[in-house]
Design an enzyme around this catalytic site. Structure first.
Site, mmCIF file in Angstrom:
data_model
loop_
_atom_site.group_PDB
_atom_site.id
_atom_site.type_symbol
_atom_site.label_atom_id
_atom_site.label_comp_id
_atom_site.label_asym_id
_atom_site.label_seq_id
_atom_site.Cartn_x
_atom_site.Cartn_y
_atom_site.Cartn_z
ATOM 1 N N ARG A 54 0.829 -1.216 0.000
ATOM 2 C CA ARG A 54 0.000 0.000 0.000
ATOM 3 C C ARG A 54 0.860 1.262 0.000
ATOM 4 N NH1 ARG A 54 -4.836 -2.257 3.869
ATOM 5 N NH2 ARG A 54 -6.224 -2.809 2.153
ATOM 6 N N LYS A 224 -14.865 -14.935 5.856
ATOM 7 C CA LYS A 224 -16.263 -14.982 6.282
ATOM 8 C C LYS A 224 -17.260 -14.669 5.160
ATOM 9 C CE LYS A 224 -15.376 -12.000 9.544
ATOM 10 N NZ LYS A 224 -15.686 -10.989 10.545
ATOM 11 N N GLY A 377 -7.108 -6.853 0.511
ATOM 12 C CA GLY A 377 -5.765 -6.651 1.045
ATOM 13 C C GLY A 377 -5.001 -7.958 1.195
ATOM 14 N N GLY A 401 -12.542 -3.671 1.304
ATOM 15 C CA GLY A 401 -13.973 -3.511 1.565
ATOM 16 C C GLY A 401 -14.625 -2.442 0.703
HETATM 17 P P1 ADP Z 1 -9.174 -10.101 1.558
HETATM 18 O O1 ADP Z 1 -8.389 -9.234 2.522
HETATM 19 O O2 ADP Z 1 -8.365 -10.475 0.359
HETATM 20 O O3 ADP Z 1 -10.507 -9.512 1.230
HETATM 21 P P2 ADP Z 1 -10.270 -11.682 3.686
HETATM 22 O O4 ADP Z 1 -9.851 -10.623 4.657
HETATM 23 O O5 ADP Z 1 -11.693 -11.875 3.441
HETATM 24 O O6 ADP Z 1 -9.475 -11.489 2.299
HETATM 25 O O7 ADP Z 1 -9.721 -13.076 4.183
HETATM 26 C C1 ADP Z 1 -8.363 -13.321 4.358
HETATM 27 C C2 ADP Z 1 -8.118 -14.318 5.440
HETATM 28 O O8 ADP Z 1 -8.891 -15.488 5.263
HETATM 29 C C3 ADP Z 1 -6.687 -14.760 5.430
HETATM 30 O O9 ADP Z 1 -6.042 -14.234 6.560
HETATM 31 C C4 ADP Z 1 -6.762 -16.275 5.461
HETATM 32 O O10 ADP Z 1 -5.883 -16.859 6.395
HETATM 33 C C5 ADP Z 1 -8.187 -16.518 5.868
HETATM 34 N N1 ADP Z 1 -8.627 -17.839 5.420
HETATM 35 C C6 ADP Z 1 -8.661 -18.315 4.174
HETATM 36 N N2 ADP Z 1 -9.045 -19.610 4.174
HETATM 37 C C7 ADP Z 1 -9.257 -19.950 5.458
HETATM 38 C C8 ADP Z 1 -9.652 -21.170 6.108
HETATM 39 N N3 ADP Z 1 -9.893 -22.255 5.417
HETATM 40 N N4 ADP Z 1 -9.745 -21.150 7.447
HETATM 41 C C9 ADP Z 1 -9.478 -20.029 8.142
HETATM 42 N N5 ADP Z 1 -9.116 -18.866 7.585
HETATM 43 C C10 ADP Z 1 -8.993 -18.826 6.262
HETATM 44 MG MG MG Z 2 -8.637 -8.931 4.651
#
Ligand code: ADP
Ligand code: MG
Length: 421
Positions: A54, A224, A377, A401
């Site tokens: 970033r 989630k 991110g 987000g």
């Molecule tokens: P982004 O930042 O790309 O939008 P998110 O914040 O939604 O992504 O999710 C990222 C997190 O999801 C990562 O830290 C990763 O470890 C976690 N994650 C991915 N798969 C799993 C899983 N099977 N169990 C627990 N956490 C997970």
């Molecule tokens: Mg994230």
């Protein structure tokens, strides 16, 4: 919306709102960004930036303004400081000081740092700037008013921030969905423009929402479903195929009647997930879920693990990655894509033993000949951690987000403020 080229900046103090919310490893506990809590606690040698993406993304606009002779004041937030007062929030662990240092290295010019936000240090240093100088002020969220829901409280703080400058540049796309003082209230008080990052993000998001080339494949993962069901809902309008991986896939598997052991599960989202699946069916959007899972004995980098069918996750195991068959399946489903939007890692890529699924996914997307966008991110950090060239993707979003909310069709306060003259 004006760009920085439309703004007279020479000799003027320009407040740049950037998104510098980088992940840190710190010996003092806490930290910002993704899973700093899972990082090994170091000595107290100060915070170490584990991914400066970033800062790199934000540097060019700051450099351009400085080169045009602006007196640049950079502001940003870092993590989520807790407490009711500045004194409680202002911890060394969430100071922007190391970020200012890194920015200086990237710019190849010194970046001064003020140890407060709108106090004596910031006002003093902003006043002393000469044309071409760059100053960063301390973490905006040390000031409770930055994020206050009370309009008057926010406005008073925005007045103090605006007093540091004569112009405002909104360049922190990752924060434009927040009705925060530095994002929403300050641009009302100063002549303003959108920074290059914000304009680039907007152009990409518009391309994803207006007549995308088909097939349009959306890949969602991450922790989630509750974060992402709304965007799935609105993308069902446009996408041809939806690939679901990562932590959110277990709620989808559960919604289809399978047991998921100790895997990440949002039980209160199951009925929502079922209606999304039904809606996808009605619209003829193909939904692809994992068929095999790397199931571990616990959430740890060195947890024992084995590959199991997604329909037979043992009760005492938790899924931390998608299995090899799923990696191939997802790659096949991406091969003919003309547009791809990917948000959310396919597994706990922070643990090397569980990174293969996310790596395979990132590689498959990098091979797609069409328009490919990585959002989020953690997803962007994953791409960088695999050493994949950013050039292998059409765009790596810094939006997180904010991008998701844009794709949901929501109004973003920071963009509204920049659009309004
Ligand atoms: P982004 O930042 O790309 O939008 P998110 O914040 O939604 O992504 O999710 C990222 C997190 O999801 C990562 O830290 C990763 O470890 C976690 N994650 C991915 N798969 C799993 C899983 N099977 N169990 C627990 N956490 C997970
Ligand atoms: Mg994230």
């Amino acid at each position: 919306m004006k760009s920085i080229e439309d703004l007279q900046v020479a000799g003027r103090r320009v407040l740049v709102r950037s998104d510098l919310n980088v992940p840190l490893e710190t010996g003092v506990g806490g930290g910002a960004g993704s899973r700093a809590d899972a990082a090994p606690a170091d000595s107290s040698a100060g915070a170490v930036i584990t991914d400066d993406g970033r800062i790199r993304a934000s540097a060019p606009v700051i450099a351009k303004l400085a080169e045009r002779g602006a007196r640049v004041v950079v502001c940003a937030h870092l993590g989520r400081p807790k407490g009711a007062s500045y004194a409680e929030r202002a911890t060394e662990a969430l100071s922007l000081r190391p970020v200012a240092h890194r920015l200086g290295e990237l710019l190849g010019r010194p970046v001064r740092f003020a140890g407060d936000v709108v106090g004596d240090q910031a006002t003093g240093a902003a006043g002393e700037l000469a044309g071409g100088d760059v100053l960063m002020i301390e973490n905006l969220r040390f000031e409770p008013a930055e994020t206050s829901r009370d309009d008057a409280e926010r406005a008073a703080f925005a007045g103090q921030l605006a007093a540091l400058a004569d112009r405002y540049v909104g360049d922190g796309f990752g924060a434009v969905h927040r009705k925060h003082a530095s994002v929403y209230d300050v641009p009302k008080r100063l002549p303003h423009a959108a920074g290059d990052l914000v304009l680039a993000e907007l152009a990409v998001l518009r391309r994803l929402t207006t007549n995308p080339d088909r097939p349009y494949v959306v890949v969602l993962g991450g922790a989630k479903p509750s974060d992402k069901l709304a965007v799935i809902g609105s993308l069902l309008d446009r996408a041809d195929r939806l690939l679901i991986g990562g932590g959110m896939s277990y709620t989808f598997l559960k919604a289809q009647g399978y047991e998921v052991g100790h895997s990440l599960l949002e039980a209160d989202q199951i009925s929502q997930v079922r209606s999304v699946l039904a809606e996808a069916d009605r619209r003829g959007v193909e939904v692809v879920l994992p068929v095999d899972i790397v199931a571990a004995t616990g959430f740890a980098a060195d947890a024992e693990h084995e590959v199991v069918p997604a329909t037979a996750i043992p009760a005492d195991r938790e899924g931390l990655d998608m299995g090899p068959q799923t990696r191939r399946l997802f790659a096949e489903k991406l091969a003919d894509a003309k547009t791809v939007f990917w948000n959310g890692p396919a597994g706990v890529f922070e643990f090397p033993a569980f990174a293969a699924g996310t790596r395979a996914l990132a590689e498959a997307i990098s091979r797609v000949a069409g328009f490919t966008v990585v959002g989020g991110g953690d997803s962007a950090a994953a791409v960088r951690s695999f050493g994949l060239s950013p050039d292998a993707f059409s765009h790596i979003s810094t939006g997180g987000g904010a991008s998701l909310e844009f794709l949901e069709g929501r109004e973003l306060p920071g963009l509204t403020a920049l659009e309004t003259s």
